[in-house]
Design a protein around this motif. Structure first.
Motif, PDB file in Angstrom:
ATOM      1  N   ILE A 137       0.841  -1.205   0.000  1.00 58.27           N
ATOM      2  CA  ILE A 137       0.000   0.000   0.000  1.00 58.27           C
ATOM      3  C   ILE A 137       0.874   1.252   0.000  1.00 58.27           C
ATOM      4  CG2 ILE A 137      -1.958  -1.129   1.126  1.00 58.27           C
ATOM      5  CD1 ILE A 137      -1.097   0.331   3.729  1.00 58.27           C
ATOM      6  N   SER A 138       2.099   1.141  -0.528  1.00 55.95           N
ATOM      7  CA  SER A 138       3.029   2.264  -0.537  1.00 55.95           C
ATOM      8  C   SER A 138       2.537   3.369  -1.471  1.00 55.95           C
ATOM      9  CB  SER A 138       4.422   1.795  -0.964  1.00 55.95           C
ATOM     10  OG  SER A 138       4.388   1.264  -2.273  1.00 55.95           O
TER      11      SER A 138
ATOM     12  N   ALA B 155      10.351  -6.758   2.804  1.00 52.00           N
ATOM     13  CA  ALA B 155      10.939  -7.571   3.870  1.00 52.00           C
ATOM     14  C   ALA B 155      10.161  -7.425   5.169  1.00 52.00           C
ATOM     15  CB  ALA B 155      12.402  -7.174   4.080  1.00 52.00           C
ATOM     16  N   SER B 156       9.790  -6.204   5.520  1.00 50.85           N
ATOM     17  CA  SER B 156       9.036  -5.989   6.756  1.00 50.85           C
ATOM     18  C   SER B 156       7.664  -6.636   6.684  1.00 50.85           C
ATOM     19  CB  SER B 156       8.898  -4.495   7.039  1.00 50.85           C
ATOM     20  OG  SER B 156       8.154  -4.268   8.221  1.00 50.85           O
ATOM     21  N   GLY B 157       7.006  -6.546   5.526  1.00 53.08           N
ATOM     22  CA  GLY B 157       5.715  -7.204   5.376  1.00 53.08           C
ATOM     23  C   GLY B 157       5.822  -8.699   5.610  1.00 53.08           C
ATOM     24  N   VAL B 158       6.858  -9.318   5.050  1.00 58.39           N
ATOM     25  CA  VAL B 158       7.081 -10.752   5.244  1.00 58.39           C
ATOM     26  C   VAL B 158       7.418 -11.046   6.697  1.00 58.39           C
ATOM     27  CG1 VAL B 158       8.603 -12.678   4.644  1.00 58.39           C
ATOM     28  CG2 VAL B 158       7.754 -11.149   2.855  1.00 58.39           C
ATOM     29  N   ASP B 159       8.261 -10.215   7.312  1.00 58.40           N
ATOM     30  CA  ASP B 159       8.655 -10.421   8.706  1.00 58.40           C
ATOM     31  C   ASP B 159       7.445 -10.403   9.639  1.00 58.40           C
ATOM     32  OD1 ASP B 159      11.358 -10.626   8.107  1.00 58.40           O
ATOM     33  OD2 ASP B 159      11.780  -8.513   8.533  1.00 58.40           O
ATOM     34  N   VAL B 160       6.587  -9.391   9.483  1.00 54.17           N
ATOM     35  CA  VAL B 160       5.421  -9.252  10.356  1.00 54.17           C
ATOM     36  C   VAL B 160       4.462 -10.428  10.152  1.00 54.17           C
ATOM     37  CG1 VAL B 160       3.398  -7.833  10.876  1.00 54.17           C
ATOM     38  CG2 VAL B 160       5.623  -6.748  10.516  1.00 54.17           C
ATOM     39  N   ALA B 161       4.263 -10.804   8.901  1.00 53.68           N
ATOM     40  CA  ALA B 161       3.374 -11.927   8.610  1.00 53.68           C
ATOM     41  C   ALA B 161       3.898 -13.227   9.209  1.00 53.68           C
ATOM     42  CB  ALA B 161       3.204 -12.072   7.100  1.00 53.68           C
TER      43      ALA B 161
ATOM     44  N   ALA C 143       4.172  -0.686   3.676  1.00 46.26           N
ATOM     45  CA  ALA C 143       4.760   0.419   2.914  1.00 46.26           C
ATOM     46  C   ALA C 143       6.180   0.563   3.471  1.00 46.26           C
ATOM     47  CB  ALA C 143       3.948   1.690   3.056  1.00 46.26           C
ATOM     48  N   LEU C 144       6.400   1.591   4.323  1.00 42.54           N
ATOM     49  CA  LEU C 144       7.716   1.725   4.961  1.00 42.54           C
ATOM     50  C   LEU C 144       7.969   0.568   5.922  1.00 42.54           C
ATOM     51  CD1 LEU C 144      10.165   3.619   5.010  1.00 42.54           C
ATOM     52  CD2 LEU C 144       9.099   4.799   6.949  1.00 42.54           C
ATOM     53  N   THR C 145       6.903   0.078   6.575  1.00 39.62           N
ATOM     54  CA  THR C 145       6.963  -1.116   7.410  1.00 39.62           C
ATOM     55  C   THR C 145       5.679  -1.912   7.210  1.00 39.62           C
ATOM     56  OG1 THR C 145       6.030   0.088   9.295  1.00 39.62           O
ATOM     57  CG2 THR C 145       8.432  -0.049   9.185  1.00 39.62           C
ATOM     58  N   GLY C 146       5.664  -3.129   7.698  1.00 33.41           N
ATOM     59  CA  GLY C 146       4.474  -3.961   7.612  1.00 33.41           C
ATOM     60  C   GLY C 146       3.661  -3.891   8.891  1.00 33.41           C
ATOM     61  N   VAL C 147       2.353  -4.086   8.774  1.00 36.04           N
ATOM     62  CA  VAL C 147       1.456  -4.115   9.930  1.00 36.04           C
ATOM     63  C   VAL C 147       0.435  -5.228   9.729  1.00 36.04           C
ATOM     64  CG1 VAL C 147       1.689  -1.645  10.420  1.00 36.04           C
ATOM     65  CG2 VAL C 147      -0.153  -2.450   8.921  1.00 36.04           C
ATOM     66  N   GLN C 148      -0.205  -5.646  10.823  1.00 33.76           N
ATOM     67  CA  GLN C 148      -1.308  -6.593  10.717  1.00 33.76           C
ATOM     68  C   GLN C 148      -2.601  -5.805  10.725  1.00 33.76           C
ATOM     69  OE1 GLN C 148      -1.124 -10.026  13.215  1.00 33.76           O
ATOM     70  NE2 GLN C 148      -3.200 -10.704  12.720  1.00 33.76           N
ATOM     71  N   ALA C 149      -3.386  -5.921   9.641  1.00 35.04           N
ATOM     72  CA  ALA C 149      -4.588  -5.101   9.476  1.00 35.04           C
ATOM     73  C   ALA C 149      -5.872  -5.836   9.832  1.00 35.04           C
ATOM     74  CB  ALA C 149      -4.688  -4.593   8.037  1.00 35.04           C
TER      75      ALA C 149
END
Length: 300
Positions: A37-38, A120-126, A81-87
């Motif tokens: 969603i960047s 990378a952050s999206g994958v890490d958070v997931a 985007a800049l980091t990943g989150v759980q939505a």
């Protein structure tokens, strides 16, 4: 097969889960939707992407595939985007009603105009959420949808460069971005997770950056990926059955998402949407955008 989940991580992530079971609930597949969603995705494209995923879970073929599974699937959405989150919380889908409830949760994901593409952050958070939720899947799948390449450090920090940047600085940044995405991929593989990807390209968006990029880099390294699809194939996906589909933001987007989800939750169903060739311009746009934005930051 997946590794045994850490009880400590499960306790830490408990507030983000949908169910609060004393013991893990068995499911056929745990599916993380890691969605870009960047700021390179404008408002209309965001809606197409979000609706594509929501409508995929309203699709009769996806609902039938879920209903046919012995234990259903567990699924959650992770925008980045800049980091990943759980939505969304984790949902246990066993029938059409469950799938509709998850689609409604996807409908509520808000748009954000944030600079930076941190796959990378999206994958890490997931991955962390997968290993800490209340489910035990026979298969772990991380499903990445993106229109660009990794262009920040893994923690979400931009790569510092001069104005104008030197070739050595640009090369160092590209190497750091490779380290970030490779690290996330390798951590997922070590945990027994698969990563698949949907490459979303827009050839028209690259033209304004092409001249600046050529001036900054003076050409591309010999082994540089020439398409977004090639980049995701070489640097992100992992697992013996991992795959990349390539598409655009158009009326067919949902069809590609449906094909990808069916292949992920029903292994006998290969992806059937016809991949379209991504373009070099799409990949160049992501890097050019990074370099130009960093220059502008340093001037303000």
């Amino acid at each position: 097969m997946r590794f045994f989940k850490s009880s400590i991580m499960a306790a830490a992530l408990l507030p983000f889960t949908w169910f609060n079971y004393a013991h893990a609930v068995p499911v056929d597949t745990e599916l993380s939707l890691v969605i870009d969603i960047s700021s390179s995705i404008d408002a209309s494209e965001f809606i197409l992407q979000r609706d594509g995923y929501a409508n995929a879970f309203r699709d009769a073929s996806v609902q039938a595939a879920i209903s046919s599974l012995t234990n259903g699937i567990a699924v959650a959405a992770f925008p980045f985007a800049l980091t990943g989150v759980q939505a969304t919380p984790w949902f246990h889908l066993q029938n059409a009603t469950d799938a509709e409830a998850f689609a409604t949760a996807i409908d509520a994901i808000p748009d954000e105009d944030v600079v930076g593409t941190n796959i990378a952050s999206g994958v890490d958070v997931a991955l962390a959420s997968m290993l800490g939720n209340d489910f035990e899947g026979t298969k772990l799948v991380i499903d990445v949808s993106t229109d660009g390449v990794q262009n920040v450090f893994r923690p979400g920090l931009p790569c510092p460069i001069s104005d104008p940047p030197t070739a050595l600085e640009v090369e160092a940044c590209l190497a750091a971005f490779d380290d970030a995405i490779h690290g996330a991929r390798d951590d997922a593989a070590a945990a027994g997770a698969f990563i698949n990807a949907l490459a979303i390209f827009d050839p028209d968006s690259a033209a304004e950056y092409l001249a600046e990029l050529e001036a900054l880099l003076g050409g591309l390294p010999p082994d540089f990926p020439t398409t977004l699809e090639e980049y995701l194939t070489e640097d992100l996906i992992t697992g013996p059955d991992a795959f990349v589909l390539s598409t655009q933001f158009d009326d067919n987007f949902t069809d590609f998402v449906v094909s990808k989800i069916l292949a992920e939750i029903a292994p006998e169903e290969p992806p059937t949407a016809t991949p379209e060739p991504s373009t070099l311009l799409m990949l160049l746009t992501a890097i050019a955008g990074l370099l130009l934005r960093n220059q502008r930051r340093q001037l303000t």
